[in-house]
Design a protein around this motif. Structure first.
Motif, mmCIF file in Angstrom:
data_model
loop_
_atom_site.group_PDB
_atom_site.id
_atom_site.type_symbol
_atom_site.label_atom_id
_atom_site.label_comp_id
_atom_site.label_asym_id
_atom_site.label_seq_id
_atom_site.Cartn_x
_atom_site.Cartn_y
_atom_site.Cartn_z
ATOM 1 N N GLY A 46 44.490 58.642 15.695
ATOM 2 C CA GLY A 46 44.100 57.303 16.128
ATOM 3 C C GLY A 46 42.615 57.055 15.974
ATOM 4 N N VAL A 47 41.806 58.029 16.367
ATOM 5 C CA VAL A 47 40.356 57.891 16.244
ATOM 6 C C VAL A 47 39.967 57.769 14.771
ATOM 7 N N ALA A 48 40.599 58.563 13.900
ATOM 8 C CA ALA A 48 40.288 58.507 12.473
ATOM 9 C C ALA A 48 40.641 57.142 11.888
ATOM 10 N N ALA A 49 41.764 56.551 12.324
ATOM 11 C CA ALA A 49 42.151 55.226 11.828
ATOM 12 C C ALA A 49 41.134 54.171 12.237
ATOM 13 N N VAL A 50 40.621 54.273 13.450
ATOM 14 C CA VAL A 50 39.590 53.337 13.901
ATOM 15 C C VAL A 50 38.295 53.548 13.131
ATOM 16 N N GLN A 51 37.955 54.784 12.882
ATOM 17 C CA GLN A 51 36.730 55.065 12.119
ATOM 18 C C GLN A 51 36.817 54.515 10.696
ATOM 19 N N LEU A 52 38.038 54.361 10.174
ATOM 20 C CA LEU A 52 38.221 53.811 8.833
ATOM 21 C C LEU A 52 38.364 52.293 8.833
ATOM 22 N N GLY A 53 38.210 51.661 10.006
ATOM 23 C CA GLY A 53 38.139 50.210 10.020
ATOM 24 C C GLY A 53 39.173 49.484 10.847
ATOM 25 N N ALA A 54 40.155 50.189 11.398
ATOM 26 C CA ALA A 54 41.124 49.516 12.254
ATOM 27 C C ALA A 54 40.455 49.127 13.569
ATOM 28 N N ASP A 55 40.639 47.878 13.975
ATOM 29 C CA ASP A 55 40.099 47.439 15.259
ATOM 30 C C ASP A 55 41.026 47.807 16.413
ATOM 31 N N ARG A 56 42.324 47.781 16.124
ATOM 32 C CA ARG A 56 43.306 48.138 17.143
ATOM 33 C C ARG A 56 44.444 48.921 16.493
ATOM 34 N N LEU A 57 45.206 49.625 17.332
ATOM 35 C CA LEU A 57 46.308 50.451 16.859
ATOM 36 C C LEU A 57 47.587 50.054 17.575
ATOM 37 N N VAL A 58 48.689 50.056 16.834
ATOM 38 C CA VAL A 58 50.008 49.871 17.434
ATOM 39 C C VAL A 58 50.658 51.242 17.561
ATOM 40 N N LEU A 59 51.167 51.538 18.754
ATOM 41 C CA LEU A 59 51.805 52.821 19.023
ATOM 42 C C LEU A 59 53.289 52.604 19.258
ATOM 43 N N ASP A 60 54.110 53.347 18.540
ATOM 44 C CA ASP A 60 55.562 53.238 18.677
ATOM 45 C C ASP A 60 56.161 54.607 18.961
ATOM 46 N N ALA A 61 56.121 55.503 17.971
ATOM 47 C CA ALA A 61 56.735 56.820 18.132
ATOM 48 C C ALA A 61 56.154 57.585 19.319
ATOM 49 N N LEU A 62 54.853 57.413 19.576
ATOM 50 C CA LEU A 62 54.237 58.134 20.693
ATOM 51 C C LEU A 62 54.809 57.700 22.039
ATOM 52 N N LEU A 63 55.330 56.494 22.127
ATOM 53 C CA LEU A 63 55.966 56.069 23.377
ATOM 54 C C LEU A 63 57.214 56.892 23.663
ATOM 55 N N HIS A 64 57.858 57.380 22.616
ATOM 56 C CA HIS A 64 59.015 58.250 22.779
ATOM 57 C C HIS A 64 58.595 59.700 22.982
ATOM 58 N N ASP A 65 57.480 60.098 22.337
ATOM 59 C CA ASP A 65 57.191 61.523 22.184
ATOM 60 C C ASP A 65 56.088 62.082 23.074
ATOM 61 N N ASP A 66 55.026 61.325 23.316
ATOM 62 C CA ASP A 66 53.829 61.961 23.888
ATOM 63 C C ASP A 66 52.991 60.961 24.680
ATOM 64 N N HIS A 67 53.300 60.812 25.945
ATOM 65 C CA HIS A 67 52.555 59.884 26.795
ATOM 66 C C HIS A 67 51.149 60.399 27.083
ATOM 67 N N GLU A 68 50.980 61.701 27.102
ATOM 68 C CA GLU A 68 49.638 62.249 27.338
ATOM 69 C C GLU A 68 48.697 61.875 26.201
ATOM 70 N N CYS A 69 49.219 61.845 24.990
ATOM 71 C CA CYS A 69 48.405 61.448 23.834
ATOM 72 C C CYS A 69 47.982 59.987 23.961
ATOM 73 N N ILE A 70 48.885 59.140 24.433
ATOM 74 C CA ILE A 70 48.538 57.723 24.626
ATOM 75 C C ILE A 70 47.421 57.594 25.653
ATOM 76 N N ALA A 71 47.524 58.340 26.746
ATOM 77 C CA ALA A 71 46.478 58.305 27.768
ATOM 78 C C ALA A 71 45.145 58.787 27.208
ATOM 79 N N GLU A 72 45.189 59.814 26.360
ATOM 80 C CA GLU A 72 43.957 60.327 25.742
ATOM 81 C C GLU A 72 43.346 59.295 24.803
#
Length: 261
Positions: free
Chosen positions: A90-116
């Motif tokens: 996610g950080v790398a995508a923002v560094q390459l120019g994304a202003d915001r990120l949509v999260l889908d698979a992580l909602l199923h797989d890794d809530h700690e990653c979303i919090a991070e």
């Protein structure tokens, strides 16, 4: 009054922009950079680029595409979706120019990653995607990787209510690719009405759009297919919705020779 937004969507599969129908059938449209550049000069409030095969194929984000988009010099905020597996992704995508990120698979797989990610980037940079349908009046949440649906768990709802994301992208995946067929009952039955929502899937036509935006919780609409075929499609759409709390249409552009084409 707080202005609402019209988000232009570019769906990408196998490196090509496609017209998607229920995430089952795809019509090639061309290079994604061309569609993205059009949405930028036509005055979209935001541009959502969703790369729909990255998580399924376990490929990670499409950094190559983000690099190409970065060279376009967009004036419009960019939202990226596809393949985000970790906070580093996610950080790398923002560094390459994304202003915001949509999260889908992580909602199923890794809530700690979303919090991070929320801690590192801020909740304003994150949007949670929920592809939904209704079955006997109950909301069903699709995992597009396995094509199975289940009820939205209390764990997911509790996570969203903690404020780790800024908005919820409600996707009518059954009607995605249709014209004016978004099921507004998905918005009305969503259990957390205080969370800001974005509606996506089968949205088209001023009357239909107005019926969606009049809901207090709906802060934006996202439209893909119907914006891809006509010059100034976004401006014409906004002109037909004068009086709604949308940002005004404009024809000014960094492409002066095309501003009034």
């Amino acid at each position: 009054m707080l202005k609402k937004r019209l988000i232009g969507v570019v769906t990408v599969k196998n490196g090509w922009a496609v017209q998607s129908f229920g995430y089952k059938r795809y019509l090639p449209l061309g290079k994604p950079e061309c569609l993205i550049e059009n949405l930028d000069r036509w005055g979209a409030d935001e541009i959502l680029v969703q790369v729909i095969d990255r998580s399924i194929d376990k490929l990670g984000p499409d950094f190559s595409l983000l690099e190409k988009i970065g060279r376009l010099g967009l004036e419009t905020p960019l939202i990226y979706s596809g393949g985000i597996r970790s906070a580093n992704d996610g950080v790398a995508a923002v560094q390459l120019g994304a202003d915001r990120l949509v999260l889908d698979a992580l909602l199923h797989d890794d809530h700690e990653c979303i919090a991070e990610l929320s801690h590192k980037l801020g909740a304003q940079a994150l949007v949670a995607a929920l592809p939904l349908s209704l079955l006997n009046g109950e909301l069903r949440w699709l995992d597009y990787r396995t094509h199975t649906s289940s009820a939205i768990s209390d764990k997911v709802l509790n996570l969203l209510q903690t404020g780790v994301v800024s908005e919820i992208l409600i996707v009518d995946w059954l009607n995605e690719g249709g014209c004016g067929v978004f099921n507004t009952a998905l918005l009305d039955t969503f259990p957390s009405q205080q969370l800001p929502l974005i509606a996506f899937g089968g949205i088209a036509g001023p009357t239909h759009i107005e019926s969606i935006l009049e809901r207090a919780s709906t802060m934006a609409i996202a439209i893909g297919n119907s914006l891809s075929y006509r010059e100034h499609a976004i401006q014409k759409c906004k002109e037909a919705l004068l009086g709604m709390p949308l940002r005004s249409p404009h024809y000014e552009s960094k492409y002066p020779l095309l501003a009034h084409a």
